[in-house]
Write a protein that holds these residues in place. Structure first.
Motif, mmCIF file in Angstrom:
data_model
loop_
_atom_site.group_PDB
_atom_site.id
_atom_site.type_symbol
_atom_site.label_atom_id
_atom_site.label_comp_id
_atom_site.label_asym_id
_atom_site.label_seq_id
_atom_site.Cartn_x
_atom_site.Cartn_y
_atom_site.Cartn_z
ATOM 1 N N ALA A 1 0.845 -1.196 0.000
ATOM 2 C CA ALA A 1 0.000 0.000 0.000
ATOM 3 C C ALA A 1 0.880 1.246 0.000
ATOM 4 C CB ALA A 1 -0.908 0.002 1.227
ATOM 5 N N PRO A 2 0.649 2.148 -0.925
ATOM 6 C CA PRO A 2 1.388 3.417 -0.900
ATOM 7 C C PRO A 2 1.121 4.161 0.399
ATOM 8 C CG PRO A 2 0.199 3.160 -2.967
ATOM 9 C CD PRO A 2 -0.282 2.078 -2.052
ATOM 10 N N THR A 3 2.020 5.059 0.755
ATOM 11 C CA THR A 3 1.849 5.844 1.969
ATOM 12 C C THR A 3 0.613 6.720 1.884
ATOM 13 O OG1 THR A 3 4.257 5.966 2.017
ATOM 14 C CG2 THR A 3 3.072 7.381 3.547
ATOM 15 N N ARG A 4 0.283 7.188 0.696
ATOM 16 C CA ARG A 4 -0.894 8.052 0.498
ATOM 17 C C ARG A 4 -1.349 7.904 -0.943
ATOM 18 N NH1 ARG A 4 2.244 12.996 -1.041
ATOM 19 N NH2 ARG A 4 4.379 12.349 -0.677
ATOM 20 N N GLY A 5 -2.523 8.414 -1.225
ATOM 21 C CA GLY A 5 -3.021 8.374 -2.588
ATOM 22 C C GLY A 5 -3.736 7.083 -2.915
ATOM 23 N N ALA A 6 -3.895 6.850 -4.196
ATOM 24 C CA ALA A 6 -4.676 5.711 -4.675
ATOM 25 C C ALA A 6 -3.932 4.399 -4.462
ATOM 26 C CB ALA A 6 -4.977 5.900 -6.160
ATOM 27 N N PRO A 7 -4.664 3.270 -4.471
ATOM 28 C CA PRO A 7 -3.996 1.977 -4.373
ATOM 29 C C PRO A 7 -3.059 1.760 -5.558
ATOM 30 C CG PRO A 7 -6.388 1.765 -4.172
ATOM 31 C CD PRO A 7 -6.119 3.151 -4.609
ATOM 32 N N LEU A 8 -2.105 0.870 -5.362
ATOM 33 C CA LEU A 8 -1.124 0.599 -6.412
ATOM 34 C C LEU A 8 -1.741 -0.245 -7.526
ATOM 35 C CD1 LEU A 8 1.908 1.145 -6.818
ATOM 36 C CD2 LEU A 8 2.336 -1.130 -5.894
ATOM 37 N N CYS A 9 -1.326 -0.004 -8.752
ATOM 38 C CA CYS A 9 -1.718 -0.877 -9.856
ATOM 39 C C CYS A 9 -0.515 -1.045 -10.777
ATOM 40 C CB CYS A 9 -2.931 -0.331 -10.602
ATOM 41 S SG CYS A 9 -2.757 1.330 -11.219
ATOM 42 N N THR A 10 -0.677 -1.853 -11.818
ATOM 43 C CA THR A 10 0.462 -2.126 -12.687
ATOM 44 C C THR A 10 0.766 -0.913 -13.560
ATOM 45 O OG1 THR A 10 -0.873 -2.943 -14.519
ATOM 46 C CG2 THR A 10 -0.205 -4.556 -12.844
ATOM 47 N N TYR A 11 1.905 -0.983 -14.194
ATOM 48 C CA TYR A 11 2.328 0.150 -15.022
ATOM 49 C C TYR A 11 1.340 0.391 -16.170
ATOM 50 C CZ TYR A 11 5.464 3.446 -17.212
ATOM 51 O OH TYR A 11 5.999 4.578 -17.737
ATOM 52 N N LYS A 12 0.860 -0.676 -16.776
ATOM 53 C CA LYS A 12 -0.106 -0.518 -17.867
ATOM 54 C C LYS A 12 -1.392 0.136 -17.361
ATOM 55 C CE LYS A 12 1.241 -4.322 -20.929
ATOM 56 N NZ LYS A 12 0.774 -5.574 -21.556
ATOM 57 N N GLU A 13 -1.855 -0.322 -16.191
ATOM 58 C CA GLU A 13 -3.079 0.268 -15.630
ATOM 59 C C GLU A 13 -2.857 1.738 -15.286
ATOM 60 O OE1 GLU A 13 -4.902 -3.758 -13.515
ATOM 61 O OE2 GLU A 13 -3.394 -2.578 -12.485
ATOM 62 N N THR A 14 -1.662 2.030 -14.753
ATOM 63 C CA THR A 14 -1.340 3.423 -14.438
ATOM 64 C C THR A 14 -1.371 4.276 -15.707
ATOM 65 O OG1 THR A 14 0.084 2.699 -12.629
ATOM 66 C CG2 THR A 14 0.399 4.935 -13.409
ATOM 67 N N ALA A 15 -0.814 3.733 -16.788
ATOM 68 C CA ALA A 15 -0.760 4.492 -18.042
ATOM 69 C C ALA A 15 -2.170 4.822 -18.537
ATOM 70 C CB ALA A 15 0.008 3.708 -19.099
ATOM 71 N N ARG A 16 -3.102 3.911 -18.356
ATOM 72 C CA ARG A 16 -4.475 4.187 -18.799
ATOM 73 C C ARG A 16 -5.107 5.297 -17.950
ATOM 74 N NH1 ARG A 16 -8.318 2.427 -22.156
ATOM 75 N NH2 ARG A 16 -10.459 2.729 -21.479
ATOM 76 N N ILE A 17 -4.826 5.281 -16.658
ATOM 77 C CA ILE A 17 -5.336 6.362 -15.800
ATOM 78 C C ILE A 17 -4.729 7.697 -16.239
ATOM 79 C CG2 ILE A 17 -5.370 7.261 -13.440
ATOM 80 C CD1 ILE A 17 -5.252 4.239 -12.546
ATOM 81 N N LEU A 18 -3.428 7.678 -16.551
ATOM 82 C CA LEU A 18 -2.766 8.913 -16.985
ATOM 83 C C LEU A 18 -3.284 9.394 -18.338
ATOM 84 C CD1 LEU A 18 0.904 8.151 -15.863
ATOM 85 C CD2 LEU A 18 -0.693 9.784 -14.837
ATOM 86 N N ALA A 19 -3.841 8.479 -19.117
ATOM 87 C CA ALA A 19 -4.453 8.883 -20.390
ATOM 88 C C ALA A 19 -5.765 9.623 -20.149
ATOM 89 C CB ALA A 19 -4.690 7.659 -21.273
ATOM 90 N N GLY A 20 -6.250 9.574 -18.904
ATOM 91 C CA GLY A 20 -7.432 10.354 -18.560
ATOM 92 C C GLY A 20 -8.692 9.542 -18.391
#
Ligand code: FES
Length: 278
Positions: free
Chosen positions: A178-197
């Motif tokens: 679990a990250p110290t703060r913010g959203a739960p962790l996900c994989t790099y691909k999933e992160t990239a989709r979130i960053l795409a908006g």
């Protein structure tokens, strides 16, 4: 087409399979519609293609160029400029150790060195199991939590070499972290989709509003002249420390107070420039 770096002819980038192309086109149109000028969608589209393959391939850049009516050279120039776009296959988890000045002196350099040895990889290299890519990263504006490690851009604050090694061991073993703060962790691909908006609809993600942590807010409160229990402003020029646990101080902080240059450099006093240039 010629690969300039090798002086070798380069084959055209292959296209995506038809079903993948159709899915990405639908997503890309949704992203492009957010902008008055389609080329403004290039950064999120690069994240979108990164979410498909885990890095920005030549196929992905060609796709972006076609969707935005740009040249592949224009897309390549952007994709190679920003470090958040990967240009080669890498791990599910990008473990970035901040080694900018403050994190470095607070232990970031030691964390990076120990992770290199522990994982058996160097900077921008991936463990053989494809789980972790280790990277130096620049300051992420979390200096008050130094030394900071980021996994897929989620914060792991106040790390030590031992906690960082446990973190990568857990990531490689598939144990939840679990990250110290913010959203739960996900994989790099999933992160990239979130960053795409695209919305992050995972449980816990919406509630994780992020925001500044308590250490950051102390500085903000001091700047506003508010009371902060236990806070003291230490003046850099030897004046007595100021008790800021109560409101009513004369100025906002030691750095906001007007200070004559001559106070810090008596040999070279300066004053306002006059019309005569004196
Ligand atoms: S120096 Fe590491 S977050 Fe700023």
């Amino acid at each position: 087409m010629t690969d300039v770096s090798l002086g070798m002819p380069q084959l055209p980038a292959p296209d995506y399979p038809a079903d993948v192309r159709a899915r990405l086109e639908a997503d890309a149109r949704e992203v492009i519609a957010r902008y008055p000028d389609s080329r403004s969608a290039l950064l999120p589209l690069l994240h979108l293609v990164q979410s498909e393959e885990g890095y920005v391939t030549r196929t992905g850049m060609r796709f972006c160029a076609e969707m935005l009516d740009l040249t592949t050279a224009e897309v390549t120039a952007v994709a190679t400029f920003y470090t958040m776009y990967r240009r080669k296959p890498s791990g599910d988890y990008q473990v970035g150790v901040c080694t900018n000045t403050l994190c470095a002196v607070m232990g970031g350099d030691a964390i990076f060195a120990e992770l290199q040895e522990h994982l058996g990889v160097g900077n921008d290299e991936t463990t053989p199991d494809g789980k972790v890519t280790l990277e130096h990263i620049e300051c992420n504006a979390a200096c008050d939590f130094a030394p900071v490690v980021m996994v897929n851009w989620e914060f792991f604050d106040n790390q030590t070499p031992e906690s960082a090694k446990r973190l990568v061991d857990d990531l490689r073993a598939g144990r939840p972290v679990a990250p110290t703060r913010g959203a739960p962790l996900c994989t790099y691909k999933e992160t990239a989709r979130i960053l795409a908006g695209f919305p992050d609809e995972r449980p816990g993600a919406v509630e994780a509003t992020g925001g500044a942590g308590p250490a950051s807010l102390v500085g903000l409160k001091l700047a506003k002249g508010e009371a902060v229990p236990g806070a003291r402003v230490v003046h850099p020029r030897g004046e007595p420390a100021e008790d800021r646990s109560m409101p009513g101080s004369e100025h906002l902080s030691s750095h906001d107070a007007p200070q004559a240059t001559s106070a810090s450099d008596p040999q070279h006093p300066s004053g306002p420039v006059t019309e005569e240039g004196e």
